[in-house]
Design a protein around this motif. Sequence first.
Motif, PDB file in Angstrom:
ATOM      1  N   SER A  21    -121.214 -14.528  71.719  1.00 27.07           N
ATOM      2  CA  SER A  21    -119.828 -14.101  71.881  1.00 27.07           C
ATOM      3  C   SER A  21    -119.560 -12.900  70.989  1.00 27.07           C
ATOM      4  N   CYS A  22    -118.621 -12.084  71.415  1.00 26.73           N
ATOM      5  CA  CYS A  22    -118.268 -10.877  70.652  1.00 26.73           C
ATOM      6  C   CYS A  22    -116.793 -10.596  70.849  1.00 26.73           C
ATOM      7  N   GLY A  23    -116.105 -10.345  69.747  1.00 25.60           N
ATOM      8  CA  GLY A  23    -114.694 -10.033  69.824  1.00 25.60           C
ATOM      9  C   GLY A  23    -114.378  -8.731  69.111  1.00 25.60           C
ATOM     10  N   ALA A  24    -113.448  -7.981  69.672  1.00 26.03           N
ATOM     11  CA  ALA A  24    -113.005  -6.725  69.070  1.00 26.03           C
ATOM     12  C   ALA A  24    -111.749  -6.990  68.267  1.00 26.03           C
ATOM     13  N   SER A  25    -111.781  -6.586  66.993  1.00 23.53           N
ATOM     14  CA  SER A  25    -110.612  -6.732  66.132  1.00 23.53           C
ATOM     15  C   SER A  25    -110.145  -5.362  65.681  1.00 23.53           C
ATOM     16  N   GLY A  26    -108.868  -5.278  65.321  1.00 22.58           N
ATOM     17  CA  GLY A  26    -108.308  -4.010  64.895  1.00 22.58           C
ATOM     18  C   GLY A  26    -107.396  -3.446  65.973  1.00 22.58           C
ATOM     19  N   THR A  27    -107.134  -2.161  65.867  1.00 20.97           N
ATOM     20  CA  THR A  27    -106.218  -1.507  66.800  1.00 20.97           C
ATOM     21  C   THR A  27    -106.960  -1.088  68.056  1.00 20.97           C
ATOM     22  N   VAL A  28    -106.678  -1.786  69.144  1.00 19.67           N
ATOM     23  CA  VAL A  28    -107.318  -1.514  70.427  1.00 19.67           C
ATOM     24  C   VAL A  28    -106.244  -1.203  71.457  1.00 19.67           C
ATOM     25  N   TYR A  29    -106.345  -0.024  72.077  1.00 19.05           N
ATOM     26  CA  TYR A  29    -105.409   0.316  73.149  1.00 19.05           C
ATOM     27  C   TYR A  29    -105.995  -0.059  74.503  1.00 19.05           C
ATOM     28  N   HIS A  30    -107.250   0.253  74.702  1.00 21.13           N
ATOM     29  CA  HIS A  30    -107.904  -0.070  75.968  1.00 21.13           C
ATOM     30  C   HIS A  30    -109.413  -0.125  75.748  1.00 21.13           C
ATOM     31  N   VAL A  47    -130.567  -2.026  77.404  1.00 22.26           N
ATOM     32  CA  VAL A  47    -129.391  -2.692  77.943  1.00 22.26           C
ATOM     33  C   VAL A  47    -129.798  -4.037  78.532  1.00 22.26           C
ATOM     34  N   VAL A  48    -128.964  -5.026  78.308  1.00 20.67           N
ATOM     35  CA  VAL A  48    -129.172  -6.357  78.878  1.00 20.67           C
ATOM     36  C   VAL A  48    -128.207  -6.573  80.045  1.00 20.67           C
ATOM     37  N   ALA A  49    -126.925  -6.373  79.766  1.00 17.53           N
ATOM     38  CA  ALA A  49    -125.899  -6.564  80.789  1.00 17.53           C
ATOM     39  C   ALA A  49    -124.635  -5.842  80.366  1.00 17.53           C
ATOM     40  N   THR A  50    -123.893  -5.354  81.351  1.00 13.47           N
ATOM     41  CA  THR A  50    -122.624  -4.694  81.074  1.00 13.47           C
ATOM     42  C   THR A  50    -121.572  -5.159  82.074  1.00 13.47           C
ATOM     43  N   VAL A  51    -120.309  -5.027  81.662  1.00 12.87           N
ATOM     44  CA  VAL A  51    -119.211  -5.415  82.546  1.00 12.87           C
ATOM     45  C   VAL A  51    -118.019  -4.493  82.295  1.00 12.87           C
ATOM     46  N   PRO A  52    -117.531  -3.813  83.329  1.00 15.35           N
ATOM     47  CA  PRO A  52    -116.339  -2.973  83.197  1.00 15.35           C
ATOM     48  C   PRO A  52    -115.088  -3.848  83.232  1.00 15.35           C
ATOM     49  N   PRO A  53    -113.913  -3.259  83.023  1.00 19.44           N
ATOM     50  CA  PRO A  53    -112.690  -4.065  82.975  1.00 19.44           C
ATOM     51  C   PRO A  53    -112.436  -4.873  84.244  1.00 19.44           C
ATOM     52  N   GLY A  54    -112.739  -4.297  85.393  1.00 13.10           N
ATOM     53  CA  GLY A  54    -112.432  -5.040  86.604  1.00 13.10           C
ATOM     54  C   GLY A  54    -113.435  -4.852  87.716  1.00 13.10           C
ATOM     55  N   GLY A  55    -114.616  -4.386  87.385  1.00  8.28           N
ATOM     56  CA  GLY A  55    -115.592  -4.100  88.412  1.00  8.28           C
ATOM     57  C   GLY A  55    -116.779  -5.027  88.376  1.00  8.28           C
ATOM     58  N   SER A  56    -117.834  -4.608  89.021  1.00  5.05           N
ATOM     59  CA  SER A  56    -119.017  -5.450  89.130  1.00  5.05           C
ATOM     60  C   SER A  56    -119.878  -5.357  87.877  1.00  5.05           C
ATOM     61  N   THR A  57    -120.575  -6.424  87.609  1.00  6.93           N
ATOM     62  CA  THR A  57    -121.432  -6.479  86.445  1.00  6.93           C
ATOM     63  C   THR A  57    -122.785  -5.840  86.734  1.00  6.93           C
ATOM     64  N   TYR A  58    -123.491  -5.488  85.651  1.00  7.20           N
ATOM     65  CA  TYR A  58    -124.846  -4.946  85.754  1.00  7.20           C
ATOM     66  C   TYR A  58    -125.761  -5.793  84.898  1.00  7.20           C
ATOM     67  N   TYR A  59    -126.936  -6.101  85.421  1.00  5.33           N
ATOM     68  CA  TYR A  59    -127.941  -6.844  84.668  1.00  5.33           C
ATOM     69  C   TYR A  59    -129.284  -6.112  84.728  1.00  5.33           C
ATOM     70  N   THR A  68    -125.686 -14.481  82.203  1.00  5.22           N
ATOM     71  CA  THR A  68    -124.390 -14.212  82.822  1.00  5.22           C
ATOM     72  C   THR A  68    -123.458 -13.610  81.777  1.00  5.22           C
ATOM     73  N   ILE A  69    -122.916 -12.432  82.095  1.00  3.04           N
ATOM     74  CA  ILE A  69    -121.976 -11.780  81.193  1.00  3.04           C
ATOM     75  C   ILE A  69    -120.560 -12.004  81.703  1.00  3.04           C
ATOM     76  N   SER A  70    -119.638 -12.181  80.772  1.00 11.29           N
ATOM     77  CA  SER A  70    -118.235 -12.344  81.161  1.00 11.29           C
ATOM     78  C   SER A  70    -117.360 -11.744  80.064  1.00 11.29           C
ATOM     79  N   ARG A  71    -116.147 -11.383  80.432  1.00  9.20           N
ATOM     80  CA  ARG A  71    -115.220 -10.816  79.438  1.00  9.20           C
ATOM     81  C   ARG A  71    -113.829 -11.370  79.657  1.00  9.20           C
ATOM     82  N   ASP A  72    -113.078 -11.384  78.583  1.00  7.78           N
ATOM     83  CA  ASP A  72    -111.679 -11.791  78.622  1.00  7.78           C
ATOM     84  C   ASP A  72    -110.874 -10.594  78.147  1.00  7.78           C
ATOM     85  N   ASN A  73    -110.240  -9.897  79.080  1.00  8.17           N
ATOM     86  CA  ASN A  73    -109.521  -8.677  78.724  1.00  8.17           C
ATOM     87  C   ASN A  73    -108.315  -8.961  77.829  1.00  8.17           C
TER      88      ASN A  73
END
Length: 121
Positions: A21-30, A47-59, A68-73
């Motif tokens: 798991s990984c979380g971003a802390s501090g001042t984040v606009y986007h 690179v292992v895996a990437t995920v854009p804000p609302g698009g398809s994932t890459y592995y 499996t990569i996932s994000r919580d915006n």
Amino acid sequence: QVQLVESGGGLVQPGGSLRLSCGASGTVYHIYNMGWYRQAPGNQREVVATVPPGGSTYYADRVKGRFTISRDNAKNTVSLQMNSLKPEDTAVYYCHALIITQIGVPPLDYWGQGTQVTVSS
């Protein structure tokens, strides 16, 4: 100041599972792309895996069907569920995010500190 804080690495037997798991802390606009990279001793970071804000994932081919990569915006977090782990998955895993901290400032690359994943019997 933005920081990416990772957790979840460790030692696991072949065939086992781990969740990073990984979380971003501090001042984040986007946050644009988020992802996971890894670096084994003597190798370049890959690179292992990437995920854009609302698009398809890459592995990466090496992990397709196992990771499996996932994000919580809303929480600015990204996770990597790793199943059927193999010894060749052993590496330091790094979280990455492309982040805008305020309007008018271009996005910058941010990296986590790295977490060790060791797959061994």
